[in-house]
Scaffold this active site. Structure first.
Site, PDB file in Angstrom:
ATOM      1  N   CYS A 111       0.569  -1.066  -0.247  1.00 32.59           N
ATOM      2  CA  CYS A 111       0.307   0.042  -0.300  1.00 32.59           C
ATOM      3  C   CYS A 111       0.538   1.383   0.157  1.00 32.59           C
ATOM      4  O   CYS A 111       1.314   1.309  -0.842  1.00 32.59           O
ATOM      5  CB  CYS A 111      -0.733  -0.338   1.498  1.00 32.59           C
ATOM      6  SG  CYS A 111      -2.907   0.552   0.816  1.00 32.59           S
ATOM      7  N   HIS A 112       1.046   2.404   1.211  1.00 32.32           N
ATOM      8  CA  HIS A 112       1.363   3.454   1.405  1.00 32.32           C
ATOM      9  C   HIS A 112       3.515   3.195   2.040  1.00 32.32           C
ATOM     10  O   HIS A 112       3.949   4.008   1.609  1.00 32.32           O
ATOM     11  CB  HIS A 112       0.326   3.744   1.666  1.00 32.32           C
ATOM     12  CG  HIS A 112      -0.355   4.758   1.733  1.00 32.32           C
ATOM     13  ND1 HIS A 112      -1.733   3.923   1.688  1.00 32.32           N
ATOM     14  CD2 HIS A 112      -0.855   5.923   0.562  1.00 32.32           C
ATOM     15  CE1 HIS A 112      -2.228   4.843   0.834  1.00 32.32           C
ATOM     16  NE2 HIS A 112      -1.826   6.305   0.582  1.00 32.32           N
TER      17      HIS A 112
END
Length: 183
Positions: A111-112
């Site tokens: 994800c991030h």
């Protein structure tokens, strides 16, 4: 099949981690017999998030400054927006990532979390994926960015989002298996 109880995975996280991106891979590792240690910038419980809602907390096992990367087989970096954004400003967190990369140990980021890989300057020339809003940052740092559920490039495993966790977990366990068979 190699005995995964010989593997030891370090997870780096702080407040604002995406709950499923820490808890689900952690549980998959534990279920496979892997030893798992959570390191953070504090020893008080850290706050998980379910997107923009507060989720569960988890108490870290040790502080970032107490991590000796020689003790670990692999590194797991969960996402969330605040979690990697905070950790990328922590010098020791970045040093830990650099040490894993220098030793060519497995690093899995979802994800991030690739923001941390960018900050550690380890993405240039690597094929990777991430949450859509991080992809431009990855590309600007020299990564070959793709939109795939899970991407494996050398010691790096990256995934895009919580929906990718089953494939992410499978890739991590397979990479640990391969590494232990070679050892």
């Amino acid at each position: 099949m190699a005995d995964l109880s010989n593997a030891h995975v370090l997870i780096l996280a702080t407040d604002g981690f995406e709950q499923v991106e820490l808890f689900e891979p952690r549980q998959a590792l534990l279920d496979a017999g892997v030893k798992v240690t959570l390191a953070s910038d504090k020893t008080d419980p850290i706050q998980g998030m379910n997107h923009d809602e507060k989720g569960d907390t988890i108490t870290p096992d040790l502080l970032l400054e107490d991590v000796d990367t020689e003790d670990y087989t692999a590194l797991l970096l969960p996402g969330g927006v605040a979690n990697p954004d905070t950790l990328r400003m922590n010098d020791r967190a970045i040093e830990i990532i650099e040490e894993f990369a220098d030793d060519e140990k497995l690093i899995a980021a979802i994800c991030h979390a690739p923001w941390l890989l960018i900050e550690a300057d380890v993405v240039d020339g690597r094929r990777m994926t991430s949450w859509p809003s991080v992809r431009t940052d990855l590309a600007n740092a020299g990564a070959d960015v793709v939109d795939e559920e899970v991407v494996i490039d050398g010691p790096f495993i990256t995934s895009r989002k919580p929906d990718d966790i089953p494939a992410f977990n499978k890739a991590i366990l397979a990479a640990l298996q391969e590494e232990l068979e070679e050892a």
